[in-house]
Design an enzyme around this catalytic site. Structure first.
Site, PDB file in Angstrom:
ATOM      1  N   GLU A 144       0.769  -1.189   0.021  1.00 38.62           N
ATOM      2  CA  GLU A 144      -0.102  -0.007  -0.298  1.00 38.62           C
ATOM      3  C   GLU A 144       0.881   1.226   0.063  1.00 38.62           C
ATOM      4  O   GLU A 144       0.633   2.320  -0.833  1.00 38.62           O
ATOM      5  CB  GLU A 144      -0.873  -0.005   1.316  1.00 38.62           C
ATOM      6  CG  GLU A 144      -1.776  -1.042   1.150  1.00 38.62           C
ATOM      7  CD  GLU A 144      -1.236  -2.317   2.027  1.00 38.62           C
ATOM      8  OE1 GLU A 144      -2.284  -2.984   2.764  1.00 38.62           O
ATOM      9  OE2 GLU A 144      -0.148  -2.649   2.013  1.00 38.62           O
ATOM     10  N   CYS A 165      -0.129   0.292   7.428  1.00 37.96           N
ATOM     11  CA  CYS A 165      -0.756   0.499   6.110  1.00 37.96           C
ATOM     12  C   CYS A 165      -2.203   1.190   6.375  1.00 37.96           C
ATOM     13  O   CYS A 165      -2.579   1.914   5.383  1.00 37.96           O
ATOM     14  CB  CYS A 165      -0.468  -0.528   5.240  1.00 37.96           C
ATOM     15  SG  CYS A 165       0.981  -1.175   4.737  1.00 37.96           S
ATOM     16  N   SER A 213      25.881 -42.913  -3.090  1.00 38.08           N
ATOM     17  CA  SER A 213      24.664 -42.426  -3.276  1.00 38.08           C
ATOM     18  C   SER A 213      24.770 -41.382  -4.578  1.00 38.08           C
ATOM     19  O   SER A 213      23.848 -40.645  -5.013  1.00 38.08           O
ATOM     20  CB  SER A 213      23.972 -41.721  -2.071  1.00 38.08           C
ATOM     21  OG  SER A 213      24.465 -40.629  -2.034  1.00 38.08           O
ATOM     22  N   GLU A 259      16.233 -31.830   4.936  1.00 34.24           N
ATOM     23  CA  GLU A 259      17.038 -32.085   3.842  1.00 34.24           C
ATOM     24  C   GLU A 259      17.369 -33.754   4.248  1.00 34.24           C
ATOM     25  O   GLU A 259      17.849 -34.466   3.760  1.00 34.24           O
ATOM     26  CB  GLU A 259      18.001 -31.470   3.099  1.00 34.24           C
ATOM     27  CG  GLU A 259      17.332 -30.491   2.177  1.00 34.24           C
ATOM     28  CD  GLU A 259      18.442 -30.220   1.335  1.00 34.24           C
ATOM     29  OE1 GLU A 259      18.979 -31.068   0.573  1.00 34.24           O
ATOM     30  OE2 GLU A 259      18.105 -29.182   0.600  1.00 34.24           O
ATOM     31  N   LEU A 300      16.351 -37.639  11.483  1.00 37.19           N
ATOM     32  CA  LEU A 300      15.815 -36.567  11.669  1.00 37.19           C
ATOM     33  C   LEU A 300      14.405 -36.268  11.005  1.00 37.19           C
ATOM     34  O   LEU A 300      13.605 -35.765  11.614  1.00 37.19           O
ATOM     35  CB  LEU A 300      16.832 -35.598  11.011  1.00 37.19           C
ATOM     36  CG  LEU A 300      16.304 -33.951  11.288  1.00 37.19           C
ATOM     37  CD1 LEU A 300      16.380 -33.550  12.909  1.00 37.19           C
ATOM     38  CD2 LEU A 300      17.174 -33.000  10.400  1.00 37.19           C
TER      39      LEU A 300
END
Length: 362
Positions: free
Chosen positions: A46, A81, A164, A264, A269
């Site tokens: 705004e 705003c 991997s 990740e 975890l």
């Protein structure tokens, strides 16, 4: 409002603030000025639109403001705003979605009290979708958590010997960096940090760091990181949280105004967050390969029978299933728990059991 939403989408997908767009219409309904929020510390949409109008030598007295989110009432890095619109003499404000943040909400009420005509709910669902992660984080008081993993079709994140590189194709790996760029923080455990020595930065296909802000790199766990670890290279901020408690991790990040976290690794975890009910979305990169043995993509979830499986539904949108080279990306969300089933008790949270893994795509 369609134009205001287009403007809002130009704002950053990360950061503590929502993406907001604003269009100012003159008394004849013609667009006279536009603005959008460009990130923390910059003028809100705004204020940006009012500044655009002032630069053109115009006045907003008697005009209409069309804005994608309820104008704020909070004084933080910038002023409220709603007050700015009243001071500018705007006579009507059309709002897409209300503000879920209790600190900043109440703009519609303030405007009405000042005699401004207010309409809400115009294209509200589109506006809500644009800021879904932010609104969810604000509403829950903790960051939105996206769990990302890459695996073979039989659910292996590495071979039996620990290798991997590479499970997934180059297009899939490039897409992971796009995903990182959409989150405020990237999170791994100390087991992954020690085994992989990851960088956890957003990079281009040639390996160089992408332009723009890098996500906060977060490591959770008790073990110390080596002085020469890549996470200490200064390419992005590092935060080592010496805890294995997922709730404590998210509480600390919320205090830093982190709204989105990309989880990740590793499998322990991920399991701890999933068992605690702290995963909001799962992004799985599946490669058409079979290993038959090796580390699984996720550790024990405490499921003893099929009835206890953590069920997910594909995320809304056409890209919930996408082909990336020879791989497939699936985006899914845990189903809401049945009525009467309690959320996990945060006073007895699961903790991450330290486990080394190898996943060189970091």
């Amino acid at each position: 409002m369609h134009r205001a939403l287009q403007l809002a989408a130009l704002g950053p997908a990360t950061g503590p603030n929502p993406r907001v767009g604003c269009v100012l219409l003159d008394p004849q309904g013609r667009t006279g000025a536009e603005g959008h929020h460009r990130g923390a510390g910059t003028p809100h949409a705004e204020a940006a639109a009012l500044a655009d109008l002032a630069a053109r030598g115009g006045s907003a007295a008697g005009w209409t403001a069309v804005v994608t989110l309820e104008p704020c009432t909070h004084t933080g890095r910038t002023g409220p705003c709603a007050q700015a619109l009243v001071a500018a003499g705007v006579h009507r404000v059309v709002i897409a979605d209300t503000d879920p943040n209790p600190t900043a909400a109440g703009g519609a009420q303030l405007l009405r009290a000042a005699g401004v005509d207010v309409e809400t709910g115009v294209l509200a669902q589109r506006a809500r979708s644009l800021n879904e992660r932010w609104a969810t984080a604000v509403g829950r008081g903790r960051p939105w958590v996206t769990w990302k993993f890459a695996a073979t079709l039989d659910g292996r994140s590495a071979a039996a010997d620990g290798t991997s590189r590479w499970i997934t194709s180059a297009p899939a790996r490039a897409d992971v960096h796009r995903l990182r760029a959409e989150h405020d923080a990237v999170l791994v455990g100390t087991g992954t940090a020690l085994a992989d020595d990851p960088a956890l930065t957003v990079r281009r296909p040639d390996g160089t760091d992408a332009t723009g802000p890098q996500p906060l790199r977060v490591v959770a766990g008790l073990r110390e990181l080596p002085a020469d670890a890549r996470l200490r290279d200064g390419r992005a901020e590092l935060l080592h949280l010496r805890t294995r408690d997922p709730h404590r991790v998210l509480t600390t990040l919320a205090e830093r105004e982190v709204r989105t976290v990309l989880l990740e690794g590793g499998p322990a975890l991920a399991a701890a967050f999933a068992r605690a009910g702290l995963v909001d979305e799962v992004v799985a990169y599946l490669a058409p390969a079979l290993l038959g043995a090796g580390p699984a993509a996720v550790a024990d979830l405490g499921v003893s029978g099929i009835a206890g499986a953590l069920r997910l539904d594909l995320a809304p949108g056409e890209d919930a299933v996408a082909r990336l080279g020879d791989d497939v990306r699936l985006t899914a969300r845990p189903r809401a728990r049945p009525a009467g089933e309690r959320d996990p008790d945060p006073s007895h949270p699961p903790v991450v059991e330290e486990a080394a893994r190898v996943h060189r795509d970091r």
